[in-house]
Design a protein around this motif. Structure first.
Motif, PDB file in Angstrom:
ATOM      1  N   GLU A  95      44.684  18.067   6.299  1.00 64.93           N
ATOM      2  CA  GLU A  95      44.501  19.158   7.253  1.00 64.93           C
ATOM      3  C   GLU A  95      44.746  18.680   8.677  1.00 64.93           C
ATOM      4  O   GLU A  95      45.363  19.399   9.487  1.00 64.93           O
ATOM      5  CB  GLU A  95      43.082  19.731   7.126  1.00 64.93           C
ATOM      6  N   ALA A  96      44.279  17.469   8.999  1.00 62.36           N
ATOM      7  CA  ALA A  96      44.495  16.919  10.337  1.00 62.36           C
ATOM      8  C   ALA A  96      45.979  16.691  10.595  1.00 62.36           C
ATOM      9  O   ALA A  96      46.474  16.921  11.705  1.00 62.36           O
ATOM     10  CB  ALA A  96      43.716  15.619  10.495  1.00 62.36           C
ATOM     11  N   GLY A 127      28.105   9.302  20.634  1.00 62.75           N
ATOM     12  CA  GLY A 127      28.124  10.534  19.853  1.00 62.75           C
ATOM     13  C   GLY A 127      29.435  10.815  19.141  1.00 62.75           C
ATOM     14  O   GLY A 127      29.696  11.960  18.751  1.00 62.75           O
ATOM     15  N   TYR A 128      30.256   9.807  18.940  1.00 63.34           N
ATOM     16  CA  TYR A 128      31.539   9.994  18.249  1.00 63.34           C
ATOM     17  C   TYR A 128      31.414   9.504  16.806  1.00 63.34           C
ATOM     18  O   TYR A 128      31.066   8.349  16.561  1.00 63.34           O
ATOM     19  CB  TYR A 128      32.657   9.212  18.943  1.00 63.34           C
ATOM     20  N   GLU A 129      31.701  10.393  15.861  1.00 66.25           N
ATOM     21  CA  GLU A 129      31.757   9.991  14.455  1.00 66.25           C
ATOM     22  C   GLU A 129      33.184   9.578  14.136  1.00 66.25           C
ATOM     23  O   GLU A 129      34.134  10.311  14.424  1.00 66.25           O
ATOM     24  CB  GLU A 129      31.331  11.140  13.541  1.00 66.25           C
ATOM     25  N   GLY A 189      33.013  18.521  11.213  1.00 70.43           N
ATOM     26  CA  GLY A 189      33.390  18.414   9.807  1.00 70.43           C
ATOM     27  C   GLY A 189      34.875  18.248   9.560  1.00 70.43           C
ATOM     28  O   GLY A 189      35.307  18.222   8.404  1.00 70.43           O
ATOM     29  N   LYS A 190      35.681  18.141  10.624  1.00 71.30           N
ATOM     30  CA  LYS A 190      37.123  18.003  10.467  1.00 71.30           C
ATOM     31  C   LYS A 190      37.606  16.718  11.127  1.00 71.30           C
ATOM     32  O   LYS A 190      37.051  16.288  12.133  1.00 71.30           O
ATOM     33  CB  LYS A 190      37.850  19.206  11.080  1.00 71.30           C
ATOM     34  N   VAL A 200      36.564   8.949   3.665  1.00 70.74           N
ATOM     35  CA  VAL A 200      36.845  10.315   4.096  1.00 70.74           C
ATOM     36  C   VAL A 200      37.683  11.027   3.044  1.00 70.74           C
ATOM     37  O   VAL A 200      38.536  10.431   2.382  1.00 70.74           O
ATOM     38  CB  VAL A 200      37.566  10.301   5.459  1.00 70.74           C
ATOM     39  N   ASN A 201      37.408  12.307   2.869  1.00 70.73           N
ATOM     40  CA  ASN A 201      38.134  13.103   1.881  1.00 70.73           C
ATOM     41  C   ASN A 201      39.602  13.212   2.276  1.00 70.73           C
ATOM     42  O   ASN A 201      39.938  13.490   3.430  1.00 70.73           O
ATOM     43  CB  ASN A 201      37.509  14.507   1.784  1.00 70.73           C
TER      44      ASN A 201
END
Length: 316
Positions: free
Chosen positions: A132-133, A197-199, A245-246, A125-126
């Motif tokens: 940001e999180a 459905g959880y990434e 995307g976050k 992950v970037n």
């Protein structure tokens, strides 16, 4: 590239030496004058030998040229053996097979669960998404703290003491985790994505003993010191979710909290221990593999973490 430059340098140096040295040019000329006739003679002998071998291969020459036919057997055996060696040393290394063979020997349980099909880690992950999180979580913490003080100034927000400022610098290299844990965690990632459905993303995997001791300074984060946590053995990880995307790390988000509950259930189904079950400090994003017979020593930590890294080094 370096080898090509070195060869080019040698070639240019040799060419300049030939151009500027009369004696060297004369010696090289004499060498080729002697070499060419010898080469012609050797080539003629080789052609004759090949012709004899060709004639000896005829059915009617079995009795008279049997000694030459032995050369055909020798040459064929040499070519066959050479082809086997070339295939053995030039075929690409299959990291999936390496890891599968490893787990088949040391952990038949996860090998059977995977049915021999090794899972590949997702892309790291970037770091900017992690930052940001963290900022978003800090803002929520501030708002929650203000609300708590307004309602009752004596209430202490324990969540504020779980500092996330060091998550951005955490180690998120999958190959530093032992394959026994890594494949279990990847299976959980796959089930969470396909069934629920959880990434999911990896926040931290391996953790050095120095970092562990630093975190242990805050008893609301962890009470385990260096080599007391499964992180030092490559057998634990902390995760978060990725939505739109976050990266989302807040436990106050109802959807995220539901995801953590599902994560705990799936993790336990593949033999992992979930931090959400703990009584003292509940760590919903944490799972670990409590390997039977594990000795929590520095030597064992080095062995278990190096096993995953050795497999990674075998990949070209």
């Amino acid at each position: 590239m370096i080898i090509a430059i070195f060869i080019g340098f040698i070639f240019v140096s040799s060419s300049l030496a030939l151009l500027f040295s009369y004696e060297l040019r004369h010696k090289v000329q004499d060498f080729f004058v002697i070499l060419i006739p010898q080469s012609k003679k050797q080539l003629h002998c080789a052609k004759q030998f090949i012709q004899q071998l060709n004639d000896a291969a005829a059915p009617e020459q079995v009795q008279s040229h049997w000694h030459l036919q032995q050369w055909w057997i020798l040459i064929s055996g040499f070519l066959l053996f050479s082809s086997i060696l070339i295939f053995a040393f030039t075929r690409p290394i299959n990291p999936t097979k390496i890891e599968a063979d490893y787990l088949r020997d040391v952990d038949p349980q996860i090998y059977s669960l995977l049915d021999g099909q090794m899972l590949s880690p997702p892309a790291e992950v970037n770091a900017s998404l992690i930052e940001e999180a963290i900022m978003a979580e800090s803002q929520l913490d501030t708002q929650h703290s203000v609300q708590a003080e307004t309602f009752n100034p004596n209430i202490e927000d324990l969540h504020m003491q779980h500092s996330n400022s060091d998550i951005a610098s955490a180690d998120r290299k999958w190959h530093k985790m032992n394959p026994r844990y890594k494949q279990r965690l990847l299976m959980v990632f796959k089930i969470m994505q396909e069934r629920h459905g959880y990434e999911m993303v990896l926040l931290e995997g391996y953790r050095s003993p120095e970092r562990q001791n630093l975190l242990a300074g805050n008893r609301h984060i962890t009470r385990a010191k260096g080599f007391q946590s499964y992180h030092q053995f490559g057998l634990a990880a902390d995760i978060a979710f990725k939505r739109n995307g976050k990266v989302v790390i807040s436990e106050r988000d109802p959807e995220v909290m539901k995801g953590y509950q599902l994560y705990g259930e799936v993790a336990e189904s593949v033999g992992l221990t979930w931090g959400g079950r703990w009584k003292s400090i509940q760590d919903y994003g944490h799972t670990e593999y409590r390997m039977p017979g594990l000795r929590k020593t520095a030597e064992m930590a080095e062995q278990l973490t190096s096993e995953g890294q050795l497999l990674a080094h075998d990949i070209p």
